[in-house]
Design a protein around this motif. Structure first.
Motif, mmCIF file in Angstrom:
data_model
loop_
_atom_site.group_PDB
_atom_site.id
_atom_site.type_symbol
_atom_site.label_atom_id
_atom_site.label_comp_id
_atom_site.label_asym_id
_atom_site.label_seq_id
_atom_site.Cartn_x
_atom_site.Cartn_y
_atom_site.Cartn_z
ATOM 1 N N THR A 102 2.909 53.097 -12.915
ATOM 2 C CA THR A 102 4.142 53.477 -13.767
ATOM 3 C C THR A 102 4.347 52.897 -15.393
ATOM 4 O O THR A 102 4.159 51.954 -15.571
ATOM 5 C CB THR A 102 5.606 52.992 -13.154
ATOM 6 N N ASN A 103 4.098 54.078 -16.092
ATOM 7 C CA ASN A 103 4.329 53.587 -17.692
ATOM 8 C C ASN A 103 5.689 54.132 -18.307
ATOM 9 O O ASN A 103 5.945 55.226 -18.301
ATOM 10 C CB ASN A 103 3.016 54.305 -18.150
ATOM 11 N N THR A 104 6.286 53.155 -18.806
ATOM 12 C CA THR A 104 7.462 53.217 -19.347
ATOM 13 C C THR A 104 7.610 53.068 -20.842
ATOM 14 O O THR A 104 7.508 51.465 -20.927
ATOM 15 C CB THR A 104 8.972 52.808 -18.601
ATOM 16 N N SER A 105 7.465 53.929 -21.946
ATOM 17 C CA SER A 105 7.353 53.457 -23.175
ATOM 18 C C SER A 105 6.387 52.407 -23.588
ATOM 19 O O SER A 105 6.530 51.617 -24.277
ATOM 20 C CB SER A 105 8.758 53.106 -23.547
ATOM 21 N N TYR A 136 2.648 43.298 -14.442
ATOM 22 C CA TYR A 136 3.412 44.044 -15.621
ATOM 23 C C TYR A 136 2.650 43.665 -16.735
ATOM 24 O O TYR A 136 2.593 42.333 -17.373
ATOM 25 C CB TYR A 136 4.906 43.199 -15.663
ATOM 26 N N TYR A 137 2.367 44.621 -17.763
ATOM 27 C CA TYR A 137 1.743 44.516 -18.690
ATOM 28 C C TYR A 137 1.738 45.711 -19.902
ATOM 29 O O TYR A 137 2.532 46.584 -19.401
ATOM 30 C CB TYR A 137 0.147 44.262 -18.635
ATOM 31 N N HIS A 138 1.356 45.377 -21.214
ATOM 32 C CA HIS A 138 1.345 46.467 -21.902
ATOM 33 C C HIS A 138 0.190 47.300 -21.848
ATOM 34 O O HIS A 138 -1.011 46.950 -21.473
ATOM 35 C CB HIS A 138 1.472 45.974 -23.334
ATOM 36 N N GLU A 139 0.443 48.862 -21.965
ATOM 37 C CA GLU A 139 -0.782 49.646 -21.919
ATOM 38 C C GLU A 139 -1.848 49.413 -22.855
ATOM 39 O O GLU A 139 -3.070 49.970 -22.264
ATOM 40 C CB GLU A 139 0.034 51.099 -22.178
ATOM 41 N N ASP A 140 -1.536 48.606 -23.963
ATOM 42 C CA ASP A 140 -2.734 48.552 -24.960
ATOM 43 C C ASP A 140 -3.976 47.556 -24.264
ATOM 44 O O ASP A 140 -5.256 47.764 -24.643
ATOM 45 C CB ASP A 140 -2.533 48.016 -26.065
#
Length: 258
Positions: free
Chosen positions: A112-115, A64-68
């Motif tokens: 899966t990218n959610t916001s 789990y991580y941020h898309e950046d």
């Protein structure tokens, strides 16, 4: 501690007196550096087959991580669609490594990218080494380590890989029910809540390579180590290997000299 020595740190709000931060070089940089980025890790184990000193696992790794972080830290290419799936292909975005794995066979990969919040799921078969301490045979110690961390490429020295915990607790949010069945050859106990305090340990480890890189890129790297201590009946081994041996030895008195 010497260069590369891992130090465990798993702060627990319910047991604050036990959350002692080891005073090793680099730890202040890990927990106080705003440039470091957090990645939460969880896993599920669906089946396990012991074969000598190795165990074949059907496992699911979850990150789990941020898309950046995908391009800036991981050095990977960001998928164009919010949901992507691949099957039977060795692909990953988060550059992980299972350090005690001997071989791996991919099953599926899901992104899966959610916001902006990414959930990356990797399902695979992996054969990992286990530890069998046999000095006092037949009383043996069986334990299975699962060592997951980054591969040390690009800017992975800026990642804080942490165990994902259940809300409001310090218990790891993992699925290890396969080891809680009494019929399982590898058994940690029926009550998983108490097992986390006795036979299952899941901690964040810190490996400081800022001074002596040991042939790697310099930095402070983090891993998640999970260790399963399997229960073996001492009474059963005592009867099978000692009592029965003594009983059978006594039958030699009735043997006729040839």
């Amino acid at each position: 501690a010497g260069a590369g020595a891992p130090a465990a740190f798993m702060p627990c709000p319910d047991r604050a007196e036990e959350a002692v931060v080891p005073t090793l070089p680099g730890l202040s940089a890990v927990f106080g550096d705003p440039c470091r980025k957090d990645v939460d890790f969880s896993f599920s184990i669906h089946s396990a087959l012991q074969d000598g000193s190795t165990v074949l696992l059907h496992a699911v790794l979850k990150f789990y991580y941020h898309e950046d972080l995908i391009e800036d830290v991981f050095g990977s290419e960001k998928p164009s669609k919010p949901i992507e799936k691949r099957y039977a292909e060795a692909y990953r975005i988060f550059p992980y490594c299972i350090f005690n794995s001997l071989e791996e066979s991919p099953i599926s990969w899901t992104y899966t990218n959610t916001s902006g919040k990414v959930y990356e799921r990797v399902e695979l078969y992996t054969r990992v080494t286990m530890v069998r301490y046999r000095r006092f045979h037949p009383f043996e110690l069986y334990l299975l380590p699962l060592k997951v961390g980054t591969d040390g490429t690009f800017k992975t020295g800026l990642i804080n890989l942490k165990p994902k915990v259940k809300p409001g607790t310090c218990l790891p949010d993992v699925d290890i029910g396969v080891f809680s069945k009494p019929t399982s050859e590898l058994y940690v106990g029926r009550d998983l809540q108490s097992a986390y305090a006795d036979t299952v340990y899941c901690n964040m480890m810190v490996r400081d390579l800022s001074d002596d890189a040991l042939g790697n890129l310099k930095g402070v790297y983090t891993r998640v180590y999970t260790v399963f201590f399997f229960e073996v009946s001492a009474w059963e081994n005592f009867v099978k290997y000692i009592v029965m041996s003594v009983v059978l030895l006594q039958f030699t008195l009735f043997m006729v000299s040839m």
